[in-house]
Design a protein around this motif. Structure first.
Motif, PDB file in Angstrom:
ATOM      1  N   GLY A 114      28.617  33.741  43.563  1.00 40.66           N
ATOM      2  CA  GLY A 114      28.478  35.178  43.394  1.00 40.66           C
ATOM      3  C   GLY A 114      28.734  35.545  41.951  1.00 40.66           C
ATOM      4  O   GLY A 114      29.187  34.718  41.155  1.00 40.66           O
ATOM      5  N   ALA A 115      28.451  36.795  41.593  1.00 41.98           N
ATOM      6  CA  ALA A 115      28.665  37.268  40.228  1.00 41.98           C
ATOM      7  C   ALA A 115      29.890  38.154  40.126  1.00 41.98           C
ATOM      8  O   ALA A 115      30.641  38.094  39.155  1.00 41.98           O
ATOM      9  CB  ALA A 115      27.429  38.024  39.738  1.00 41.98           C
ATOM     10  N   VAL A 116      30.125  38.986  41.141  1.00 46.33           N
ATOM     11  CA  VAL A 116      31.187  39.983  41.032  1.00 46.33           C
ATOM     12  C   VAL A 116      32.579  39.352  41.067  1.00 46.33           C
ATOM     13  O   VAL A 116      33.532  39.909  40.522  1.00 46.33           O
ATOM     14  CB  VAL A 116      31.041  41.054  42.143  1.00 46.33           C
ATOM     15  CG1 VAL A 116      31.492  40.521  43.494  1.00 46.33           C
ATOM     16  CG2 VAL A 116      31.810  42.316  41.794  1.00 46.33           C
ATOM     17  N   GLY A 117      32.720  38.173  41.666  1.00 43.81           N
ATOM     18  CA  GLY A 117      34.022  37.507  41.682  1.00 43.81           C
ATOM     19  C   GLY A 117      34.514  37.196  40.288  1.00 43.81           C
ATOM     20  O   GLY A 117      35.704  37.333  39.976  1.00 43.81           O
ATOM     21  N   ALA A 118      33.595  36.773  39.431  1.00 46.40           N
ATOM     22  CA  ALA A 118      33.950  36.495  38.040  1.00 46.40           C
ATOM     23  C   ALA A 118      34.359  37.784  37.329  1.00 46.40           C
ATOM     24  O   ALA A 118      35.397  37.843  36.652  1.00 46.40           O
ATOM     25  CB  ALA A 118      32.775  35.849  37.329  1.00 46.40           C
ATOM     26  N   LEU A 119      33.559  38.808  37.500  1.00 49.90           N
ATOM     27  CA  LEU A 119      33.839  40.082  36.835  1.00 49.90           C
ATOM     28  C   LEU A 119      35.152  40.674  37.309  1.00 49.90           C
ATOM     29  O   LEU A 119      35.932  41.221  36.518  1.00 49.90           O
ATOM     30  CB  LEU A 119      32.680  41.044  37.085  1.00 49.90           C
ATOM     31  CG  LEU A 119      31.369  40.607  36.407  1.00 49.90           C
ATOM     32  CD1 LEU A 119      30.165  41.188  37.116  1.00 49.90           C
ATOM     33  CD2 LEU A 119      31.375  41.016  34.944  1.00 49.90           C
ATOM     34  N   ARG A 120      35.435  40.558  38.606  1.00 50.33           N
ATOM     35  CA  ARG A 120      36.700  41.076  39.132  1.00 50.33           C
ATOM     36  C   ARG A 120      37.888  40.308  38.560  1.00 50.33           C
ATOM     37  O   ARG A 120      38.915  40.896  38.233  1.00 50.33           O
ATOM     38  CB  ARG A 120      36.694  41.002  40.655  1.00 50.33           C
ATOM     39  CG  ARG A 120      37.930  41.651  41.293  1.00 50.33           C
ATOM     40  CD  ARG A 120      37.732  41.871  42.775  1.00 50.33           C
ATOM     41  NE  ARG A 120      37.369  40.655  43.478  1.00 50.33           N
ATOM     42  CZ  ARG A 120      36.195  40.426  44.047  1.00 50.33           C
ATOM     43  NH1 ARG A 120      35.233  41.333  43.973  1.00 50.33           N
ATOM     44  NH2 ARG A 120      35.948  39.286  44.679  1.00 50.33           N
ATOM     45  N   SER A 121      37.744  38.989  38.439  1.00 48.33           N
ATOM     46  CA  SER A 121      38.812  38.179  37.855  1.00 48.33           C
ATOM     47  C   SER A 121      39.088  38.602  36.418  1.00 48.33           C
ATOM     48  O   SER A 121      40.252  38.765  36.018  1.00 48.33           O
ATOM     49  CB  SER A 121      38.413  36.697  37.894  1.00 48.33           C
ATOM     50  OG  SER A 121      39.333  35.896  37.178  1.00 48.33           O
ATOM     51  N   TRP A 122      38.032  38.807  35.650  1.00 53.31           N
ATOM     52  CA  TRP A 122      38.207  39.232  34.261  1.00 53.31           C
ATOM     53  C   TRP A 122      38.799  40.643  34.199  1.00 53.31           C
ATOM     54  O   TRP A 122      39.643  40.931  33.347  1.00 53.31           O
ATOM     55  CB  TRP A 122      36.878  39.169  33.521  1.00 53.31           C
ATOM     56  CG  TRP A 122      36.233  37.802  33.607  1.00 53.31           C
ATOM     57  CD1 TRP A 122      36.862  36.616  33.874  1.00 53.31           C
ATOM     58  CD2 TRP A 122      34.843  37.483  33.469  1.00 53.31           C
ATOM     59  NE1 TRP A 122      35.953  35.580  33.897  1.00 53.31           N
ATOM     60  CE2 TRP A 122      34.700  36.074  33.662  1.00 53.31           C
ATOM     61  CE3 TRP A 122      33.706  38.242  33.204  1.00 53.31           C
ATOM     62  CZ2 TRP A 122      33.460  35.430  33.577  1.00 53.31           C
ATOM     63  CZ3 TRP A 122      32.475  37.597  33.134  1.00 53.31           C
ATOM     64  CH2 TRP A 122      32.360  36.207  33.312  1.00 53.31           C
ATOM     65  N   GLY A 123      38.365  41.508  35.112  1.00 50.05           N
ATOM     66  CA  GLY A 123      38.919  42.863  35.155  1.00 50.05           C
ATOM     67  C   GLY A 123      40.385  42.864  35.554  1.00 50.05           C
ATOM     68  O   GLY A 123      41.190  43.656  35.035  1.00 50.05           O
ATOM     69  N   ASP A 124      40.758  41.974  36.468  1.00 51.57           N
ATOM     70  CA  ASP A 124      42.168  41.863  36.871  1.00 51.57           C
ATOM     71  C   ASP A 124      43.046  41.509  35.679  1.00 51.57           C
ATOM     72  O   ASP A 124      44.163  42.032  35.531  1.00 51.57           O
ATOM     73  CB  ASP A 124      42.332  40.799  37.956  1.00 51.57           C
ATOM     74  CG  ASP A 124      41.789  41.245  39.311  1.00 51.57           C
ATOM     75  OD1 ASP A 124      41.501  42.448  39.473  1.00 51.57           O
ATOM     76  OD2 ASP A 124      41.628  40.378  40.195  1.00 51.57           O
TER      77      ASP A 124
END
Length: 414
Positions: free
Chosen positions: A47-57
């Protein structure tokens, strides 16, 4: 011509086909579907959003560390997030961008492309909308739609519905922008990489991926970390394939309503069928395999958003993707080829999905059924019935978009 000359010309021809020529969308869809099944067989869907969420966290944790996490939304960021080099979703994103970077460099497509000022403003809006939409839907176009349907989950269909209407509204708004807004049309610049340097950068990136994979595989203390080796390599292959084929799922929703062309839509639906068949094989408990246990956890990518959550989330995400000029996966591979607008989308996408997801989890909205229901289609229809349903739905989509290609009945007028 000598045999050596013929051999050299064939090698150059193969290199051009694999590394420089834009791949056929149908071929790319098959490759993406195949790699999607491979990464599921290795460990988990991508998936793509998992990476973005990790970076946002991590961004939010940094803010909380500076300003304190005593109250409000920052109170949800007291704990240190898992490293971006250990979080499997983040590793997928990093590998994906690296693969796209390799493809762009080998094809001499890489350049830092700075957009006009108006596009920068749209990037901020797009990132926020995409992050909110992905959180409501339980995933972006990959996890909430493509891999959701591919993993036999009902919420993929409801997000698909929302995506259609979000993209149509976004297209109408873009037409209005073109007609009425002239501000911010200047400021674009392109900084190209010298031709001989691009292949060198590609080789450096390839070596980095191989080294990273070996480093993960050599970890004897954690099975989780050791398993990231295949995740890194396969996600890089996905990024390479999608950049080389310029394969963007939102284009499959946009083009039928903009130009009538349904090439990308047909590629996406074929790819989904490939993933669904692969997921069914991996999620089915074969008595003679793995002691009758499923190879892939049936709960993977089955989210409790089958209802208003994925419909509204898909709508908001589709609208944002139109402003961005790319979906979740399309954003990442465009980052890999140097598009600054999409680089600007990433932090706002990351922050909004991190905050929205943290708020949803803190209030147990998904687990309590506020966003919708968890529906694993084989529990309702069986595996055969589910595959029949998915193939049937893709065939209906095929008939609609090909009919529209010939009649232009669904094209949004300017």
């Amino acid at each position: 011509m000598s045999a050596e000359s013929v051999l050299a010309s064939k090698v150059k021809e193969l290199y051009k086909t694999l590394c420089q020529t834009e791949w056929n969308p149908t071929v790319t869809g098959v490759v993406v579907g195949f790699l999607s099944v491979m990464i599921m067989a290795w460990w988990r869907p991508w998936g793509a959003v998992g990476a973005l969420r990790s970076w946002g966290d991590w961004m939010m944790y940094g803010v909380a560390s500076v300003f304190g996490s005593d109250s409000g939304l920052l109170a949800l960021y007291e704990e240190v997030p898992r490293s971006i080099f250990i979080n499997s979703g983040s590793v997928i994103g990093l590998g994906f961008i690296a693969g796209a970077f390799i493809s762009a460099c080998l094809g001499k497509d890489f350049a830092l492309r700075i957009p006009p000022y108006r596009e920068m403003v749209k990037a901020v809006i797009a990132g926020i909308l995409m992050g909110v939409g992905a959180s409501l839907a339980g995933g972006c176009n990959v996890g909430g739609f493509y891999n959701a349907i591919g993993n036999l989950s009902a919420n993929g269909f409801s997000m698909m519905l929302g995506l259609v209407f979000g993209v149509i509204l976004g297209l109408k708004l873009l037409y209005l922008e073109m007609e009425h807004i002239t501000w911010g049309s200047t400021g674009s610049k392109t900084f190209s990489i010298p031709g001989p340097v691009s292949p060198v950068l590609a080789v450096v990136a390839i070596v980095a991926i191989i080294a990273g994979a070996y480093a993960y595989a050599g970890n004897e203390d954690s099975d989780y970390v050791a398993s990231l080796s295949g995740i890194l390599v396969i996600s890089a292959a996905l990024g390479y394939a999608m950049q080389r084929g310029r394969w963007c799922m939102v284009q499959g929703f946009r083009e039928p309503h903009m130009t009538g062309d349904c090439t990308m839509a047909k590629s996406v639906m074929l790819s989904i069928v490939i993933v669904a068949i692969g997921a069914a094989v991996l999620k089915y408990g074969v008595p003679m395999r793995a002691e009758g246990e499923a190879v892939l956890n049936p709960a993977h990518y089955v989210r409790g958003t089958f209802g208003w959550g994925s419909v509204v989330g898909g709508f908001v995400f589709g609208l944002g993707a139109m402003f961005a000029g790319g979906c979740g996966s399309g954003t990442l591979w465009r980052v890999g080829e140097g598009q600054v607008k999409l680089m600007m989308v990433v932090p706002f996408f990351a922050l909004s999905t991190s905050m929205m997801t943290a708020w949803i989890k803190d209030n147990d909205f998904e687990s309590d059924g506020v966003l919708g229901s968890y529906v694993y289609l084989p529990d309702v229809f069986g595996y055969g019935g589910t595959l029949t349903l998915i193939v049937g739905a893709m065939m209906i989509w095929y008939v609609v978009v090909t009919w529209n290609e010939d009649t232009n009945k669904l094209i949004v007028p300017m």
